[in-house]
Scaffold this motif. Sequence first.
Motif, PDB file in Angstrom:
ATOM      1  N   ALA A  57      19.303   7.606 -23.532  1.00 55.75           N
ATOM      2  CA  ALA A  57      18.939   7.619 -22.112  1.00 55.75           C
ATOM      3  C   ALA A  57      19.941   8.439 -21.311  1.00 55.75           C
ATOM      4  N   VAL A  58      19.450   9.125 -20.284  1.00 51.91           N
ATOM      5  CA  VAL A  58      20.328   9.921 -19.420  1.00 51.91           C
ATOM      6  C   VAL A  58      20.702   9.166 -18.150  1.00 51.91           C
ATOM      7  N   ALA A  59      20.005   8.077 -17.872  1.00 49.90           N
ATOM      8  CA  ALA A  59      20.286   7.192 -16.734  1.00 49.90           C
ATOM      9  C   ALA A  59      19.531   5.903 -16.997  1.00 49.90           C
ATOM     10  N   ILE A  60      19.926   4.838 -16.328  1.00 56.14           N
ATOM     11  CA  ILE A  60      19.214   3.573 -16.457  1.00 56.14           C
ATOM     12  C   ILE A  60      19.025   2.952 -15.081  1.00 56.14           C
ATOM     13  N   ALA A  61      18.070   2.051 -15.017  1.00 58.70           N
ATOM     14  CA  ALA A  61      17.842   1.262 -13.808  1.00 58.70           C
ATOM     15  C   ALA A  61      17.907  -0.210 -14.163  1.00 58.70           C
ATOM     16  N   THR A  62      18.097  -1.035 -13.158  1.00 57.36           N
ATOM     17  CA  THR A  62      18.009  -2.472 -13.367  1.00 57.36           C
ATOM     18  C   THR A  62      16.546  -2.895 -13.245  1.00 57.36           C
ATOM     19  N   THR A  63      16.263  -4.131 -13.561  1.00 57.80           N
ATOM     20  CA  THR A  63      14.919  -4.688 -13.415  1.00 57.80           C
ATOM     21  C   THR A  63      15.026  -6.081 -12.823  1.00 57.80           C
ATOM     22  N   SER A  64      14.370  -6.318 -11.716  1.00 57.51           N
ATOM     23  CA  SER A  64      14.466  -7.638 -11.081  1.00 57.51           C
ATOM     24  C   SER A  64      13.936  -8.717 -12.004  1.00 57.51           C
ATOM     25  N   ALA A  65      12.869  -8.411 -12.747  1.00 63.04           N
ATOM     26  CA  ALA A  65      12.323  -9.392 -13.678  1.00 63.04           C
ATOM     27  C   ALA A  65      13.327  -9.692 -14.790  1.00 63.04           C
ATOM     28  N   GLY A  66      13.906  -8.647 -15.362  1.00 62.73           N
ATOM     29  CA  GLY A  66      14.862  -8.835 -16.442  1.00 62.73           C
ATOM     30  C   GLY A  66      16.096  -9.596 -16.007  1.00 62.73           C
ATOM     31  N   ILE A  67      16.580  -9.314 -14.796  1.00 65.28           N
ATOM     32  CA  ILE A  67      17.730 -10.045 -14.272  1.00 65.28           C
ATOM     33  C   ILE A  67      17.393 -11.533 -14.168  1.00 65.28           C
ATOM     34  N   ALA A  68      16.221 -11.826 -13.612  1.00 63.78           N
ATOM     35  CA  ALA A  68      15.819 -13.228 -13.438  1.00 63.78           C
ATOM     36  C   ALA A  68      15.686 -13.925 -14.787  1.00 63.78           C
ATOM     37  N   TRP A  69      15.054 -13.265 -15.744  1.00 64.38           N
ATOM     38  CA  TRP A  69      14.820 -13.904 -17.045  1.00 64.38           C
ATOM     39  C   TRP A  69      16.130 -14.187 -17.777  1.00 64.38           C
ATOM     40  N   GLN A  70      17.091 -13.259 -17.688  1.00 65.48           N
ATOM     41  CA  GLN A  70      18.335 -13.517 -18.416  1.00 65.48           C
ATOM     42  C   GLN A  70      19.169 -14.602 -17.732  1.00 65.48           C
ATOM     43  N   LEU A  71      18.780 -14.981 -16.507  1.00 64.97           N
ATOM     44  CA  LEU A  71      19.389 -16.127 -15.832  1.00 64.97           C
ATOM     45  C   LEU A  71      18.548 -17.395 -16.003  1.00 64.97           C
ATOM     46  N   GLY A  72      17.455 -17.277 -16.766  1.00 64.18           N
ATOM     47  CA  GLY A  72      16.580 -18.426 -16.972  1.00 64.18           C
ATOM     48  C   GLY A  72      15.702 -18.734 -15.791  1.00 64.18           C
ATOM     49  N   ARG A  73      15.386 -17.714 -14.982  1.00 66.56           N
ATOM     50  CA  ARG A  73      14.573 -17.913 -13.791  1.00 66.56           C
ATOM     51  C   ARG A  73      13.313 -17.058 -13.844  1.00 66.56           C
ATOM     52  N   ARG A  74      12.394 -17.355 -12.940  1.00 64.00           N
ATOM     53  CA  ARG A  74      11.201 -16.529 -12.795  1.00 64.00           C
ATOM     54  C   ARG A  74      11.539 -15.271 -12.002  1.00 64.00           C
ATOM     55  N   ASP A  75      10.680 -14.270 -12.148  1.00 61.52           N
ATOM     56  CA  ASP A  75      10.856 -13.035 -11.391  1.00 61.52           C
ATOM     57  C   ASP A  75      10.925 -13.337  -9.892  1.00 61.52           C
ATOM     58  N   TYR A  76      11.708 -12.561  -9.180  1.00 57.26           N
ATOM     59  CA  TYR A  76      11.918 -12.668  -7.726  1.00 57.26           C
ATOM     60  C   TYR A  76      12.736 -13.886  -7.327  1.00 57.26           C
ATOM     61  N   ALA A  77      13.430 -14.517  -8.292  1.00 56.16           N
ATOM     62  CA  ALA A  77      14.257 -15.687  -7.966  1.00 56.16           C
ATOM     63  C   ALA A  77      15.732 -15.327  -8.021  1.00 56.16           C
ATOM     64  N   VAL A  78      16.059 -14.080  -7.647  1.00 56.68           N
ATOM     65  CA  VAL A  78      17.438 -13.590  -7.670  1.00 56.68           C
ATOM     66  C   VAL A  78      17.783 -13.067  -6.284  1.00 56.68           C
ATOM     67  N   ASN A  79      19.000 -13.305  -5.826  1.00 59.00           N
ATOM     68  CA  ASN A  79      19.393 -12.813  -4.508  1.00 59.00           C
ATOM     69  C   ASN A  79      20.159 -11.491  -4.613  1.00 59.00           C
ATOM     70  N   LEU A  80      20.541 -10.940  -3.481  1.00 59.20           N
ATOM     71  CA  LEU A  80      21.213  -9.637  -3.467  1.00 59.20           C
ATOM     72  C   LEU A  80      22.529  -9.689  -4.220  1.00 59.20           C
ATOM     73  N   ALA A  81      23.341 -10.701  -3.987  1.00 56.29           N
ATOM     74  CA  ALA A  81      24.643 -10.777  -4.653  1.00 56.29           C
ATOM     75  C   ALA A  81      24.480 -10.803  -6.166  1.00 56.29           C
ATOM     76  N   GLU A  82      23.494 -11.551  -6.644  1.00 51.02           N
ATOM     77  CA  GLU A  82      23.259 -11.621  -8.085  1.00 51.02           C
ATOM     78  C   GLU A  82      22.749 -10.294  -8.631  1.00 51.02           C
ATOM     79  N   SER A  83      21.909  -9.618  -7.867  1.00 49.98           N
ATOM     80  CA  SER A  83      21.406  -8.309  -8.296  1.00 49.98           C
ATOM     81  C   SER A  83      22.538  -7.297  -8.400  1.00 49.98           C
ATOM     82  N   LEU A  84      23.441  -7.312  -7.430  1.00 49.94           N
ATOM     83  CA  LEU A  84      24.559  -6.365  -7.465  1.00 49.94           C
ATOM     84  C   LEU A  84      25.569  -6.747  -8.536  1.00 49.94           C
ATOM     85  N   ASP A  85      25.760  -8.026  -8.768  1.00 47.35           N
ATOM     86  CA  ASP A  85      26.627  -8.445  -9.875  1.00 47.35           C
ATOM     87  C   ASP A  85      26.078  -7.917 -11.200  1.00 47.35           C
TER      88      ASP A  85
END
Length: 274
Positions: free
Chosen positions: A38-66
């Motif tokens: 890959a030449v660049a990557i992006a985050t995924t809100s769904a993936g962030i939520a799932w790896q925290l054991g949550r449903r999609d869209y259950a993450v806040n800004l601080a957690e997304s930036l972390d």
Amino acid sequence: MNAAERAERFAALHASGCFALPNAWDAGSARIMEHAGAVAIATTSAGIAWQLGRRDYAVNLAESLDNARVLMAATDLPVSADLEDGFGASPEDCASTVRAAGEAGLAGCTIEDTTRDAASPIHDFDHAVARIRAAVQAARALGRPFVLTARAENFLNGRPDLDDTIRRLVAFAEVGADCLYAPFLPDMDAIRQAVTAVAPKPVNVLAGPRSGYVPLAVLADAGVRRVSAGGLLARAAYAHTIEMTRAMLAGDLPRLASVPPGAELNAAMRGKGD
């Protein structure tokens, strides 16, 4: 590579051609994607939520930036963040989110025109444009490149209105968005219309269109500059884990033999102290 250098590299990728932008959700997935080329990557809100054991869209800004900081620490690639609806309804909220993304060292981010209100899921046109205008102004104030991608979410929210979607993309481009994105456009003709409408601004397509996946070369021929996966790769990883776990619990241990050995994964990772 510092934040400005990553940002310059990411912006340059949008100048010509077409590139794949896989979406990582943790340090390991970021390392794997870099190892794969890959030449660049992006985050995924769904993936962030799932790896925290949550449903999609259950993450806040601080957690997304972390999460974004974890990815940036794990790889030398430029990282763009999925920052959902800007984590607030107002233009000022979107501007504040973009400033925080820039301060975190991100090379770019996406902002949606969604409301998170099931009864009225998309912001009114004028308000949606005002939100992107404020986000663009915040991005420009960073004093370095920052690819602000504006997303028109009609087709993900039960509003299959291509005319309104393109109208929004054009307006977002006119107020300065660097890249335009309408997930789940229905077919290649719709993608071509979007590309033509906002030209010469680059267009991101969610691996598709909705009518069926096509090779990257087909999207490139249509003028698409960037193709992302959203939560697809995270979904694949977790779905395979579900499948293998069910096989194990059912006593089908021979099924586990189909899992590849860890040598290539180890090759993608860093050693202690790296």
